[in-house]
Design a protein around this motif. Structure first.
Motif, short mmCIF file in Angstrom:
data_model
loop_
_atom_site.label_atom_id
_atom_site.label_comp_id
_atom_site.label_asym_id
_atom_site.label_seq_id
_atom_site.Cartn_x
_atom_site.Cartn_y
_atom_site.Cartn_z
N LEU A 1 -9.23 -39.80 14.37
CA LEU A 1 -10.36 -40.60 14.85
C LEU A 1 -11.67 -39.82 14.75
N SER A 2 -11.60 -38.51 15.00
CA SER A 2 -12.80 -37.67 14.84
C SER A 2 -13.26 -37.63 13.40
N GLN A 3 -12.30 -37.54 12.48
CA GLN A 3 -12.64 -37.56 11.05
C GLN A 3 -13.26 -38.90 10.67
N ALA A 4 -12.73 -39.98 11.23
CA ALA A 4 -13.27 -41.31 10.95
C ALA A 4 -14.70 -41.43 11.48
N GLU A 5 -14.94 -40.86 12.65
CA GLU A 5 -16.28 -40.90 13.22
C GLU A 5 -17.26 -40.12 12.35
N THR B 1 -11.44 -47.65 10.80
CA THR B 1 -10.98 -47.18 9.49
C THR B 1 -10.60 -45.71 9.59
N ILE B 2 -9.38 -45.39 9.16
CA ILE B 2 -8.88 -44.01 9.16
C ILE B 2 -8.92 -43.50 7.73
N PRO B 3 -9.76 -42.50 7.43
CA PRO B 3 -9.92 -42.03 6.05
C PRO B 3 -8.87 -40.98 5.67
N VAL C 1 -6.24 -48.00 6.85
CA VAL C 1 -5.88 -46.66 6.41
C VAL C 1 -6.04 -46.56 4.91
N GLY C 2 -6.73 -45.50 4.47
CA GLY C 2 -6.91 -45.26 3.04
C GLY C 2 -8.18 -44.49 2.78
N GLU C 3 -8.19 -43.79 1.65
CA GLU C 3 -9.35 -42.96 1.33
C GLU C 3 -10.45 -43.74 0.62
N SER C 4 -10.11 -44.85 -0.01
CA SER C 4 -11.12 -45.65 -0.70
C SER C 4 -10.89 -47.12 -0.39
N ASP C 5 -11.89 -47.94 -0.69
CA ASP C 5 -11.78 -49.38 -0.40
C ASP C 5 -10.59 -50.02 -1.11
#
Length: 102
Positions: A66-70, A83-85, A40-44
């Protein structure tokens, strides 16, 4: 307000317990049965690994994540896992809503 606070506290406790199984360099075998690891997180730099109950995957709001992650990563996740953005606080708030039913 007190109800919302207690749900957040319960979610943090659940995630803390789940995180006791993990670390940044944890192997996939560190995930207990009935759970899955997500990043989980917006950046590495901000990404943290969480171990969540697989039942969360059926929740409509989690499926939206999950759709956003895809859309962002497709099926080629840079960490090798799901990964969940989103921001960590949003993830914790969302999972706190699920924890009252589990």
């Amino acid at each position: 307000m007190a109800i919302r606070f207690s749900r957040v506290t319960q979610a943090k406790q659940l995630l803390k317990r789940a995180n006791s199984f993990t670390s940044r360099n944890a192997s996939p075998f560190d995930v207990p049965k009935g759970y899955c690891a997500v990043y989980v997180g917006e950046s590495d730099d901000e990404r943290k690994r969480y171990v969540i109950p697989i039942a969360y995957l059926n929740q409509p709001s989690f499926q939206e994540l999950l759709s956003q992650a895809e859309e962002e990563f497709g099926y080629d996740h840079p960490t090798g896992g799901l990964t969940i953005p989103c921001r960590e606080d949003i993830f914790i708030d969302l999972t706190s809503q699920f924890s009252r039913s589990y």
